[in-house]
Design a protein around this motif. Structure first.
Motif, PDB file in Angstrom:
ATOM      1  N   VAL A 117      22.605  16.443   4.410  1.00 33.87           N
ATOM      2  CA  VAL A 117      23.106  17.974   5.061  1.00 33.87           C
ATOM      3  C   VAL A 117      23.394  18.909   4.117  1.00 33.87           C
ATOM      4  O   VAL A 117      23.418  20.058   4.618  1.00 33.87           O
ATOM      5  N   LEU A 118      23.468  18.761   2.835  1.00 34.51           N
ATOM      6  CA  LEU A 118      23.581  19.870   1.842  1.00 34.51           C
ATOM      7  C   LEU A 118      22.593  20.864   1.940  1.00 34.51           C
ATOM      8  O   LEU A 118      22.688  21.977   1.652  1.00 34.51           O
ATOM      9  N   ALA A 119      21.247  20.341   2.152  1.00 34.98           N
ATOM     10  CA  ALA A 119      20.025  21.110   1.968  1.00 34.98           C
ATOM     11  C   ALA A 119      20.003  22.159   3.335  1.00 34.98           C
ATOM     12  O   ALA A 119      19.920  23.300   3.081  1.00 34.98           O
ATOM     13  N   PRO A 120      20.168  22.037   4.284  1.00 36.27           N
ATOM     14  CA  PRO A 120      20.280  22.765   5.227  1.00 36.27           C
ATOM     15  C   PRO A 120      21.465  23.761   5.282  1.00 36.27           C
ATOM     16  O   PRO A 120      21.337  24.997   5.712  1.00 36.27           O
ATOM     17  N   VAL A 121      22.646  23.345   4.872  1.00 31.10           N
ATOM     18  CA  VAL A 121      23.702  24.205   4.557  1.00 31.10           C
ATOM     19  C   VAL A 121      23.481  25.225   3.556  1.00 31.10           C
ATOM     20  O   VAL A 121      23.736  26.441   3.573  1.00 31.10           O
ATOM     21  N   LEU A 122      22.800  24.733   2.213  1.00 31.23           N
ATOM     22  CA  LEU A 122      22.429  25.771   1.352  1.00 31.23           C
ATOM     23  C   LEU A 122      21.359  26.841   1.975  1.00 31.23           C
ATOM     24  O   LEU A 122      21.253  27.994   1.563  1.00 31.23           O
ATOM     25  N   LEU A 123      20.442  26.228   2.752  1.00 34.31           N
ATOM     26  CA  LEU A 123      19.630  26.952   3.206  1.00 34.31           C
ATOM     27  C   LEU A 123      20.251  28.274   4.150  1.00 34.31           C
ATOM     28  O   LEU A 123      20.008  29.455   4.027  1.00 34.31           O
ATOM     29  N   VAL A 124      21.212  27.884   4.870  1.00 32.01           N
ATOM     30  CA  VAL A 124      21.983  28.867   5.920  1.00 32.01           C
ATOM     31  C   VAL A 124      22.732  29.945   4.847  1.00 32.01           C
ATOM     32  O   VAL A 124      22.718  31.182   5.003  1.00 32.01           O
TER      33      VAL A 124
END
Length: 448
Positions: A117-124
């Motif tokens: 879930v860290l990946a989409p969080v960083l994307l945002v």
């Protein structure tokens, strides 16, 4: 108001230099912004949201595109203050550097499979930084080119900002053409990252171009004589709140762009099953046509007025969106290309080429950048979420495109009402813009 002394203002503006700087900077800036939209439509649902069903994954990916627009109003207050208090140039340098760094880092992100879930969080987070940058980019570039321009050619010179934006969209879409042709495994593993890494040139090229640009003579004169507002936003909402509201409503015309760029592409590829390469070419060719149409529409607006050209373009887009989405639903590539190019390349240019001057002419020098930034970015934020709204409107199977066309038409009509109720400003001298009442001069201004 501040009465601090300032350097002597430049007597004559440099409209060509300002227009070229606005064009190149906006092209580089919006290359970054638009490659995100293309990736959100084609790749991010599989790279960052793979555990969702296809429809939900697409919805989430498109929603991250809208997040960038959510950051824009916040950034508009900050960058508007900086631009009206300390100068247009500082804003333009900051925005191009921030956009380049944020976009490059998107290409470096781990996928959901690698980081969870860290990946989409960083994307945002990075999308929010992109939105912050974009919040001051167009308002800064438009203020710079408008204030350098001769009074009777303000629409023409400010249209270069939007020509640069279209060029950035061409580059951004074209960058995905060879990438989209890669095998699926290569596309999802490393191919999608290449357009983001290419944005590294933005930091160097954009910085050099904008550091060399002079401050506008209108801003310099204001600083040297009447002084600058210490709190431009306070003055803006005290004396120009009607103009801000009008710009917000008029800016909803950007829905045409976001539906065309993001929703229609996703609808064509992910729902109807059309090939992604020709759909990308529709955007490229439409924007190539727009490069010619934008200055022509702006020149016409310098001759006959802002409102007739603007309103004609808005009504045309409201009608043509039905034809474009209908052509996609029917899978008719010929109609897709014809209607898409006419709508986005020609008709939308009648609005896109005019608003940089028309919105800027509603405000005085002291609050121009704040007024344009805050007004447009609130409107653009609403428009930015229109693909998400559209994805929810078109049903669980994604085939109900008519409500999406109706949504776009409604936003276009709101724009028409806002523009029609505004004052015609094409004959008002630059020094009198934003005044109440802003009476036109007796004679048409002569080109400097």
């Amino acid at each position: 108001m501040s009465t601090e002394p300032a350097e002597s203002p430049t007597v004559h503006g440099k409209p060509r230099q300002a227009a070229v700087a606005a064009w190149i900077g906006s092209a580089l800036e919006y290359y970054d912004f638009f490659i995100y939209g293309t990736a959100a439509a084609l790749v991010f649902n599989k790279v960052f949201f793979p555990d969702s069903d296809p429809a939900t994954g697409t919805l989430l990916a498109v929603a991250t595109y809208g997040v960038g627009y959510a950051a824009r109003p916040i950034g508009a207050f900050f960058l508007g203050h900086v631009g009206d208090r300390f100068g247009r140039k500082k804003v333009l340098v900051f925005t191009v550097v921030l956009m380049g760094i944020a976009t490059f880092l998107v290409g470096c992100l781990p996928t959901y499979a690698q980081a969870g879930v860290l990946a989409p969080v960083l994307l945002v987070v990075l999308r929010l930084l992109q939105g912050l940058s974009a919040s001051g980019e167009q308002a800064g570039a438009n203020s710079m080119s408008l204030e350098h321009a001769p009074p009777n050619r303000r629409a023409y010179y400010t249209s270069y900002t939007l020509s640069g934006t279209q060029a950035g969209q061409i580059l951004g879409t074209a960058a995905f053409l060879p990438v989209a042709a890669l095998p699926e495994d290569a596309l999802l593993s490393w191919g999608w990252r290449i357009p983001f890494w290419a944005s590294a040139i933005v930091v160097v090229v954009g910085y050099v171009i904008r550091r060399r640009l002079d401050e506008t003579p209108v801003f310099a004169r204001q600083a040297a004589t009447a002084g600058l507002a210490r709190l431009p936003v306070v003055e803006l909402f005290r004396d120009h709140w009607r103009a801000v509201l009008r710009v917000i409503c008029a800016s909803l015309i950007a829905t045409v762009s976001t539906i065309f760029t993001v929703y229609a592409l996703s609808f064509a590829v992910n729902t109807v099953g059309l090939d992604r390469t020709p759909m990308l070419w529709v955007g490229v060719l439409a924007n190539v046509v727009a490069l010619a149409a934008l200055p022509l529409c702006a020149t016409l607006a310098d001759r006959v007025g802002r409102k007739p050209v603007f309103i004609t373009g808005s009504l045309g887009c409201a009608v043509l969106m039905f034809g474009y989405l209908g052509a996609i639903a029917a899978g008719n590539y010929v109609l897709i290309f014809v209607v898409g190019i006419v709508m986005f390349g020609v008709v939308y240019s009648a609005t896109n080429g005019i608003w940089p001057a028309f919105y800027g002419e509603m405000f005085s020098t002291q609050v121009r950048l704040s007024g344009m930034a805050i007004g447009t970015q609130i409107g653009f934020a609403i428009a930015g979420f229109s693909p998400t709204i559209a994805a929810a409107l078109d049903g669980e199977d994604g085939t109900s495109w008519v409500p999406v066309a109706v949504l776009t038409a409604v936003f276009c009509l709101v724009n028409v009402l806002a523009v029609a109720s505004g004052r015609e400003t094409y004959r008002v001298p630059t020094e009198q813009l934003g005044s109440e009442p802003a009476a036109p001069s007796a004679a048409r201004p002569v080109t400097a």
